[in-house]
Design an enzyme around this catalytic site. Sequence first.
Site, mmCIF file in Angstrom:
data_model
loop_
_atom_site.group_PDB
_atom_site.id
_atom_site.type_symbol
_atom_site.label_atom_id
_atom_site.label_comp_id
_atom_site.label_asym_id
_atom_site.label_seq_id
_atom_site.Cartn_x
_atom_site.Cartn_y
_atom_site.Cartn_z
ATOM 1 N N MET A 1 0.722 -0.973 0.126
ATOM 2 C CA MET A 1 -0.012 -0.124 -0.148
ATOM 3 C C MET A 1 0.906 1.135 -0.016
ATOM 4 S SD MET A 1 -3.369 -0.948 2.183
ATOM 5 C CE MET A 1 -2.656 -0.799 3.618
ATOM 6 N N ALA B 1 4.093 3.992 0.819
ATOM 7 C CA ALA B 1 4.837 4.571 2.165
ATOM 8 C C ALA B 1 5.928 3.570 2.429
ATOM 9 C CB ALA B 1 3.864 4.639 3.175
ATOM 10 N N HIS C 1 9.171 1.129 3.052
ATOM 11 C CA HIS C 1 10.054 1.155 4.303
ATOM 12 C C HIS C 1 11.195 -0.086 3.876
ATOM 13 C CE1 HIS C 1 7.672 -1.680 6.048
ATOM 14 N NE2 HIS C 1 6.787 -0.801 6.040
ATOM 15 N N HIS D 1 9.221 -3.432 3.352
ATOM 16 C CA HIS D 1 9.055 -4.040 2.055
ATOM 17 C C HIS D 1 10.171 -4.123 1.036
ATOM 18 C CE1 HIS D 1 5.526 -1.031 3.301
ATOM 19 N NE2 HIS D 1 4.986 -1.974 2.665
ATOM 20 N N GLN E 1 -10.588 -2.490 2.377
ATOM 21 C CA GLN E 1 -10.133 -3.375 3.305
ATOM 22 C C GLN E 1 -10.033 -2.332 4.524
ATOM 23 O OE1 GLN E 1 -6.315 -4.332 1.256
ATOM 24 N NE2 GLN E 1 -5.304 -3.776 3.189
ATOM 25 N N GLY F 1 4.822 -10.413 3.921
ATOM 26 C CA GLY F 1 5.682 -10.295 5.209
ATOM 27 C C GLY F 1 4.800 -11.032 6.248
ATOM 28 N N SER G 1 4.535 1.266 7.676
ATOM 29 C CA SER G 1 4.166 2.612 7.329
ATOM 30 C C SER G 1 3.633 3.370 8.074
ATOM 31 C CB SER G 1 3.243 2.218 6.005
ATOM 32 O OG SER G 1 3.772 1.440 4.815
HETATM 33 P P1 AMP Z 1 1.700 -2.897 3.668
HETATM 34 O O1 AMP Z 1 2.145 -1.960 2.429
HETATM 35 O O2 AMP Z 1 1.744 -2.616 4.781
HETATM 36 O O3 AMP Z 1 0.234 -3.419 3.134
HETATM 37 O O4 AMP Z 1 2.574 -4.285 3.604
HETATM 38 C C1 AMP Z 1 2.844 -4.858 2.030
HETATM 39 C C2 AMP Z 1 3.650 -6.057 2.603
HETATM 40 O O5 AMP Z 1 4.945 -5.710 3.303
HETATM 41 C C3 AMP Z 1 2.823 -7.146 3.285
HETATM 42 O O6 AMP Z 1 3.083 -8.315 2.892
HETATM 43 C C4 AMP Z 1 3.423 -7.119 4.874
HETATM 44 O O7 AMP Z 1 3.328 -7.978 5.559
HETATM 45 C C5 AMP Z 1 4.859 -6.775 4.218
HETATM 46 N N1 AMP Z 1 5.744 -5.720 5.292
HETATM 47 C C6 AMP Z 1 5.161 -4.732 6.020
HETATM 48 N N2 AMP Z 1 6.153 -4.432 6.978
HETATM 49 C C7 AMP Z 1 6.994 -5.367 7.128
HETATM 50 C C8 AMP Z 1 8.075 -5.684 7.906
HETATM 51 N N3 AMP Z 1 8.361 -4.806 9.045
HETATM 52 N N4 AMP Z 1 8.854 -6.734 7.828
HETATM 53 C C9 AMP Z 1 8.498 -7.685 6.667
HETATM 54 N N5 AMP Z 1 7.239 -7.499 5.992
HETATM 55 C C10 AMP Z 1 6.729 -6.192 6.134
#
Ligand code: AMP
Length: 283
Positions: A30, A32, A34, A37, A61, A150, A189
Amino acid sequence: MFIFKQVEQCKQYLNHQKNLGRTISFVPTMGALHQGHMALIRYAKTISDITVCSIFVNPTQFNDPNDLVAYPNTPVEDRRMLIHESCDVLFAPDVSQVYLEGEAAYQLDVDLGSLTQVLEGEHRPGHFEGMMQVVNRLLEIVEPNYLIMGDKDYQQKTIVDAMIDALKLNVELKTVPIVREADGLARSSRNVRISQEHREIAPKIYEILSGLKEDLLSGSDILESMKKSKNQLKQLGFNVEYLELVDGKDLTTISDIQWVQSAVLLIAAWLGDVRLIDKLTVK
Ligand code: AMP
């Protein structure tokens, strides 16, 4: 790096790559972005020829409209980071591209039982239905060999795994361990929204989970240990939504750690107006 905003253009490029025999890894996000990701992108690059990252803040969601409005958005920095990691494709569609025929047309009819009802499911009604809807739709567009997610969103990846099985999707799910800040805070994020004062307290989640794990492994009473940790968090100023010791496969609550193959601690807690989640493998 190719940047596609249109579904058809993205599909066309990927079909061409597939026709050349190239394998595809897909990292849905999504934005932002870091280092959490980036670990997913780096892993993707080791197992396939082409790495596709999507950035799409999926409205279906978000059970809390304020969370959607406040969700951080850093498109320029995101692109810079992806280029730095040599990501091959960024797919960054808008809502009308993803839900071409309206959101309702992409609703999924898949019942995963209690998996979607417990923990996050209980506190964020509708969240997992929206998450499954978008993951399924993005998989339909990208048709990757591998889907990379993740371990931080442990329930999410467990549900996606079950969804892949239930819908017999032709993709392999791979998971990457949690990337943490030096002080133990799981990267997220949402961390940029933590106030300076709360930022010092935030890593205590990991510290307390680690202490709890030690207690549990040394045979301490589960209920007592969980209660102690919840109280510690409360005293530090956290508002704990849940802290549970669950079976790593079906996410059912564990009452005796001896007889299960895998046990994980899962937590969601508010610090001010930021909701943090974390996960620690116990066994
Ligand atoms: P998001 O952008 O928060 O929807 O996350 C996108 C993907 O990155 C998801 O599969 C998360 O589980 C993974 N993710 C986010 N933060 C972390 C982290 N600190 N360590 C490992 N994977 C992460």
